[in-house]
Design an enzyme around this catalytic site. Structure first.
Site, PDB file in Angstrom:
ATOM      1  N   THR A  59       0.809  -1.256  -0.146  1.00 34.02           N
ATOM      2  CA  THR A  59      -0.024  -0.076  -0.088  1.00 34.02           C
ATOM      3  C   THR A  59       0.807   1.392  -0.141  1.00 34.02           C
ATOM      4  O   THR A  59       0.572   2.275  -0.652  1.00 34.02           O
ATOM      5  CB  THR A  59      -0.898  -0.022   1.319  1.00 34.02           C
ATOM      6  OG1 THR A  59      -1.579  -1.135   1.204  1.00 34.02           O
ATOM      7  CG2 THR A  59      -1.983   1.193   1.192  1.00 34.02           C
ATOM      8  N   CYS A  60       2.139   1.250   0.783  1.00 36.25           N
ATOM      9  CA  CYS A  60       2.908   2.435   0.557  1.00 36.25           C
ATOM     10  C   CYS A  60       3.401   2.615  -0.641  1.00 36.25           C
ATOM     11  O   CYS A  60       3.411   3.976  -1.044  1.00 36.25           O
ATOM     12  CB  CYS A  60       3.809   2.291   1.936  1.00 36.25           C
ATOM     13  SG  CYS A  60       3.136   1.867   3.374  1.00 36.25           S
ATOM     14  N   ALA A  61       4.046   1.613  -1.321  1.00 36.92           N
ATOM     15  CA  ALA A  61       4.453   1.734  -2.376  1.00 36.92           C
ATOM     16  C   ALA A  61       3.457   2.223  -3.556  1.00 36.92           C
ATOM     17  O   ALA A  61       3.866   3.243  -4.419  1.00 36.92           O
ATOM     18  CB  ALA A  61       5.103   0.429  -2.870  1.00 36.92           C
TER      19      ALA A  61
END
Length: 167
Positions: A59-61
């Site tokens: 999700t961060c990526a």
């Protein structure tokens, strides 16, 4: 103190995000070239602060990829991607992905950014990392929008954050 969840399990953060209309707290973060960057380095530009636990999670990526895509069309706006990741990891990820419309910054030295913005996890398995947040600032460092994502594995509301730039 706020509470968010990780796959339904509650995790507390160190405080509350700056409110809309407030002046954003100053910060000193480390860029991928190991230089120090502060809020004043971006004076005169609108800012999207894309804050997340670690670029090495899906999700961060995706948030970095999404904001990189959106940033190419934003006028007088810089997107700062901020985490506790080492500057080397942020540089590796953005280089491998060809992401050059965002500025990656690390809070690894002392965590003062997360403390000032009230978004460090203080309980749970991600303790000391940043919760997933988006803070949008105008050219003078005033908060236009802030979101702390309630479920860590969910993506932020990109549309609402970007619309705040035009309000």
């Amino acid at each position: 103190m706020a509470t968010v969840t990780l796959k339904g399990n509650p995790i507390k953060t160190s405080g509350e995000l700056p409110k809309v209309g407030a002046k954003a707290p100053d910060f000193t973060l480390t860029a991928t070239d190991l230089s120090s960057k502060s809020l004043s380095d971006f004076a005169g530009s609108k800012l999207v602060l894309n804050i997340f636990p670690s670029v090495d999670t899906g999700t961060c990526a995706q948030s970095v990829r999404q904001f990189n895509q959106e940033a190419s069309e934003l006028e007088n706006t810089k997107v700062l991607c901020i985490s506790h990741d080492l500057p080397f990891a942020l540089n590796r990820f953005c280089g491998a992905e060809g992401l050059n419309n965002v500025i990656s910054l690390s809070d690894y030295k002392d965590g003062s950014f997360g403390k000032a913005y009230g978004l460090n996890f203080i309980t749970g398995p991600l303790e000391a990392l940043h919760s997933r947040c988006v803070v949008v600032l105008d050219e003078n460092g005033t908060v236009l929008y802030s979101e702390q994502v309630a479920e860590i594995v969910d993506e932020p509301n990109y549309k609402a954050a970007l619309e705040a730039l035009h309000a």
